[in-house]
Design a protein around this motif. Structure first.
Motif, short mmCIF file in Angstrom:
data_model
loop_
_atom_site.label_atom_id
_atom_site.label_comp_id
_atom_site.label_asym_id
_atom_site.label_seq_id
_atom_site.Cartn_x
_atom_site.Cartn_y
_atom_site.Cartn_z
N ALA A 141 -91.69 -99.78 -16.19
CA ALA A 141 -90.57 -100.72 -16.12
C ALA A 141 -91.04 -102.14 -16.41
O ALA A 141 -90.36 -102.90 -17.11
CB ALA A 141 -89.92 -100.64 -14.75
N GLU A 142 -92.20 -102.51 -15.89
CA GLU A 142 -92.73 -103.85 -16.12
C GLU A 142 -93.08 -104.06 -17.59
O GLU A 142 -92.85 -105.14 -18.15
CB GLU A 142 -93.97 -104.08 -15.25
CG GLU A 142 -94.50 -105.51 -15.32
CD GLU A 142 -95.68 -105.72 -14.40
OE1 GLU A 142 -96.25 -106.83 -14.44
OE2 GLU A 142 -96.03 -104.79 -13.65
N GLU A 143 -93.62 -103.02 -18.23
CA GLU A 143 -93.95 -103.13 -19.65
C GLU A 143 -92.70 -103.35 -20.50
O GLU A 143 -92.73 -104.09 -21.49
CB GLU A 143 -94.68 -101.86 -20.11
CG GLU A 143 -96.09 -101.72 -19.56
CD GLU A 143 -96.71 -100.40 -19.95
OE1 GLU A 143 -95.98 -99.53 -20.48
OE2 GLU A 143 -97.92 -100.23 -19.72
N LYS A 144 -91.61 -102.69 -20.11
CA LYS A 144 -90.37 -102.82 -20.87
C LYS A 144 -89.57 -104.06 -20.50
O LYS A 144 -88.62 -104.42 -21.21
CB LYS A 144 -89.50 -101.57 -20.67
CG LYS A 144 -90.12 -100.30 -21.23
CD LYS A 144 -89.23 -99.10 -20.99
CE LYS A 144 -89.82 -97.83 -21.60
NZ LYS A 144 -88.97 -96.64 -21.36
N GLY A 145 -89.90 -104.69 -19.38
CA GLY A 145 -89.15 -105.87 -18.95
C GLY A 145 -87.77 -105.53 -18.45
O GLY A 145 -86.84 -106.33 -18.58
N VAL A 146 -87.63 -104.35 -17.83
CA VAL A 146 -86.33 -103.87 -17.36
C VAL A 146 -86.45 -103.43 -15.91
O VAL A 146 -87.46 -102.84 -15.52
CB VAL A 146 -85.83 -102.68 -18.22
CG1 VAL A 146 -84.51 -102.15 -17.69
CG2 VAL A 146 -85.68 -103.10 -19.68
N LEU A 147 -85.43 -103.72 -15.12
CA LEU A 147 -85.37 -103.21 -13.74
C LEU A 147 -84.57 -101.92 -13.73
O LEU A 147 -83.42 -101.89 -14.20
CB LEU A 147 -84.72 -104.24 -12.81
CG LEU A 147 -85.53 -105.50 -12.49
CD1 LEU A 147 -84.76 -106.40 -11.54
CD2 LEU A 147 -86.88 -105.14 -11.89
N TYR A 148 -85.17 -100.85 -13.20
CA TYR A 148 -84.51 -99.55 -13.14
C TYR A 148 -84.12 -99.23 -11.71
O TYR A 148 -84.92 -99.36 -10.78
CB TYR A 148 -85.44 -98.45 -13.68
CG TYR A 148 -85.69 -98.54 -15.17
CD1 TYR A 148 -84.86 -97.89 -16.08
CD2 TYR A 148 -86.75 -99.29 -15.66
CE1 TYR A 148 -85.09 -97.97 -17.44
CE2 TYR A 148 -86.98 -99.39 -17.03
CZ TYR A 148 -86.16 -98.73 -17.91
OH TYR A 148 -86.37 -98.81 -19.27
N TYR A 149 -82.88 -98.79 -11.55
CA TYR A 149 -82.37 -98.40 -10.24
C TYR A 149 -81.96 -96.94 -10.32
O TYR A 149 -81.06 -96.59 -11.11
CB TYR A 149 -81.17 -99.26 -9.84
CG TYR A 149 -81.47 -100.73 -9.72
CD1 TYR A 149 -81.76 -101.30 -8.48
CD2 TYR A 149 -81.50 -101.54 -10.86
CE1 TYR A 149 -82.05 -102.66 -8.37
CE2 TYR A 149 -81.79 -102.89 -10.75
CZ TYR A 149 -82.07 -103.45 -9.52
OH TYR A 149 -82.35 -104.78 -9.42
N GLN A 150 -82.64 -96.08 -9.55
CA GLN A 150 -82.29 -94.66 -9.58
C GLN A 150 -80.95 -94.49 -8.88
O GLN A 150 -80.81 -94.73 -7.67
CB GLN A 150 -83.37 -93.83 -8.88
CG GLN A 150 -83.20 -92.33 -9.09
CD GLN A 150 -84.39 -91.53 -8.57
OE1 GLN A 150 -85.22 -92.06 -7.84
NE2 GLN A 150 -84.47 -90.27 -8.95
N CYS A 151 -79.96 -94.07 -9.65
CA CYS A 151 -78.59 -94.04 -9.13
C CYS A 151 -77.78 -93.01 -9.90
O CYS A 151 -77.84 -92.94 -11.13
CB CYS A 151 -77.95 -95.43 -9.27
SG CYS A 151 -76.18 -95.50 -8.92
#
Length: 368
Positions: A141-151
Motif C-alpha cells: 500500500a505504501e509503494e502504491k501511495g494508496v490507503l486500503y480499507y478491508q471492507c
C-alpha cells in the motif's frame, strides 16, 4: 552535495514474447475509425481549413467543390456549437479540481478498473482510499501511495465505519468511484435467493449506502464528483446474467434520480456526476468471452476506460463514459422494430456468449 536518493518503485512490464503476434488489422476497429474521423472529417477546424486551402488555390466561390466545403464547414461548426450549449444546459459549469485538495474513495479498487484508477492517482500523490474485501499489506500500500480499507461494501455497517476512518485519516471524501461489482453467471432457474440477494447488495445497494455515507460530506464541502459504474448490459439484458443485468439496470435509474435530486439542492451546484456504461472489458470478470466482431464490438481495455473517466473527473465535468462505440448507442436498439431487435441480438451473440464461454455455474438438484 550529494543528490537525493531516488525512490525505487517495482514495475512489472509486459513481455511481448508471451503474447502471440496479432496481424495489423486486428487493431483496426470502428472505435479507431470514429476517433480518426472525429479529428479530421467531422472536426469544425479541419472543415474550415479545407475551405481556406481551396481558396488558397484560387478556387472560385461559386465552384461546386467550394460550395460543398463551405456548407460542410458551416454544418460542423453548428453541430460543435450545439453540443457545447447542450452539455452546458445538461451539466452546468465545470467545477475546479485540485487533486491535492481532493479525497478520492474507490470501491473494488484492488484490481481491474478500480485498481488501475487507484494506482494511477496514487502515483500522482492524490489522497486515495480503497474499499475492497481483499487485503493488501502495508508495504504494498505504501509503494502504491494508496490507503486500503478491508471492507465488504454490501454490509452497510462496514461501509459507514470505513468512511468514518477515511474522514479521520484523509478528510471528507470529495470524489466517489462506485466500482465494486460481482457476477454470478447462472440461469434464472439455477439462481438461488442468496445468489440474487448478494449480487444486488454488492452491485446496487452498496451504491445507496455509499451515497448516504459520503454525499453529506460533499454537500458540506459544496463540491464533489460521483462516478457510477454500471454496464451496457443494464440496457440490453442477457441470458444467464439476469441478476447482474438487473442490478446494473437499477444503477441507471439511480444515477438519473441522483442527478434530479442534486439539481434541486442549492448546495450541490458543484457536485458532478459521471455515469460509466462499458461494454466488454478486458478484465478477469468476463475473461474467456469472445465478441462477435473485433471490428464492430472490440474488447475495451481498462486503461482506455480509466483515461476517459479521469478526464471528466479532473476537468470537473459531469457526463457519460460509454466504450466501445456500440455501448454509447445501445439504447437505440429498443427503438428498432422487434424483428430487427431479435436479429441484432442473434447476430451479436449477447445471449449465447456466457454459455459458449463455459462460464455458466449450474446448480445440480436430486429428485426422489
Amino acid at each position: 552535495m550529494s543528490s537525493p536518493e531516488l525512490r525505487k518503485v517495482p514495475v512489472s512490464l509486459p513481455r511481448t514474447f508471451d503474447r502471440p503476434d496479432e496481424p495489423w488489422h486486428r487493431y483496426v476497429n470502428v472505435d479507431l475509425v470514429w476517433y480518426v474521423l472525429g479529428y479530421t472529417l467531422f472536426h469544425p477546424w479541419v472543415a474550415c481549413i479545407v475551405v481556406l486551402c481551396l481558396r488558397a488555390q484560387y478556387t472560385p466561390w461559386g465552384a461546386p467543390e467550394m460550395r460543398i466545403a463551405i456548407a460542410w464547414a458551416i454544418l460542423m461548426c453548428a453541430v460543435g456549437i450545439f453540443n457545447i450549449f447542450s452539455e452546458r444546459i445538461a451539466y452546468g459549469v465545470p467545477r475546479e479540481v485540485d487533486l491535492s485538495e481532493e479525497v478520492i474513495v474507490i470501491t473494488g479498487g484492488v484490481d481491474g478498473l478500480g485498481g488501475l484508477l487507484a494506482e494511477t492517482y496514487g502515483m500522482r500523490n492524490a489522497n486515495v482510499a480503497v474499499l475492497d474485501t481483499k487485503k493488501i499489506d502495508d508495504e504494498e500500500a505504501e509503494e502504491k501511495g494508496v490507503l486500503y480499507y478491508q471492507c465488504d461494501v454490501s454490509d452497510a455497517k462496514q461501509v459507514e465505519a470505513a468512511v468514518a476512518e477515511i474522514v479521520e485519516d484523509l478528510g471528507p471524501p470529495t470524489i466517489l468511484v462506485s466500482n465494486a461489482g460481482v457476477v454470478r453467471p447462472k440461469s434464472i432457474l439455477d439462481s438461488t435467493a442468496e445468489d440474487v440477494e448478494q449480487t444486488f447488495r454488492t452491485n446496487t445497494l452498496s451504491h445507496f449506502t455509499l451515497l448516504r455515507a459520503i454525499l453529506p460530506h460533499m454537500l458540506r464541502e459544496r463540491r464533489g464528483t460521483i462516478v457510477t459504474v454500471s454496464s451496457v448490459l443494464g440496457r440490453l439484458g442477457a441470458a444467464n446474467l439476469a441478476s447482474y443485468c438487473a442490478s446494473k439496470a437499477a444503477l441507471l435509474a439511480l444515477h438519473d434520480s441522483l442527478r434530479a435530486e442534486l439539481a434541486q439542492n442549492p448546495d450541490a451546484q458543484d457536485i458532478k456526476t459521471v455515469l460509466v456504461t462499458p461494454g466488454q472489458m478486458g478484465t478477469k470478470m468476463f475473461a474467456g468471452l469472445k465478441t462477435p466482431s473485433n471490428f464492430l464490438a472490440p474488447v475495451v481495455s481498462p486503461a482506455e476506460l480509466a483515461k476517459s473517466i479521469m478526464g471528466l473527473i479532473e476537468r470537473g465535468e459531469s457526463g457519460e463514459v460509454s466504450l466501445p462505440l456500440y455501448a454509447r448507442y445501445a439504447g437505440i436498439l429498443g427503438l428498432l422494430p422487434v424483428g430487427v431487435q431479435a436479429l441484432v441480438r442473434r447476430w451479436s451473440g449477447v445471449d449465447t456468449a456466457i454459455e459458449e464461454g463455459g462460464l455458466i455455474v449450474k446448480t445440480t438438484t436430486e429428485k426422489n
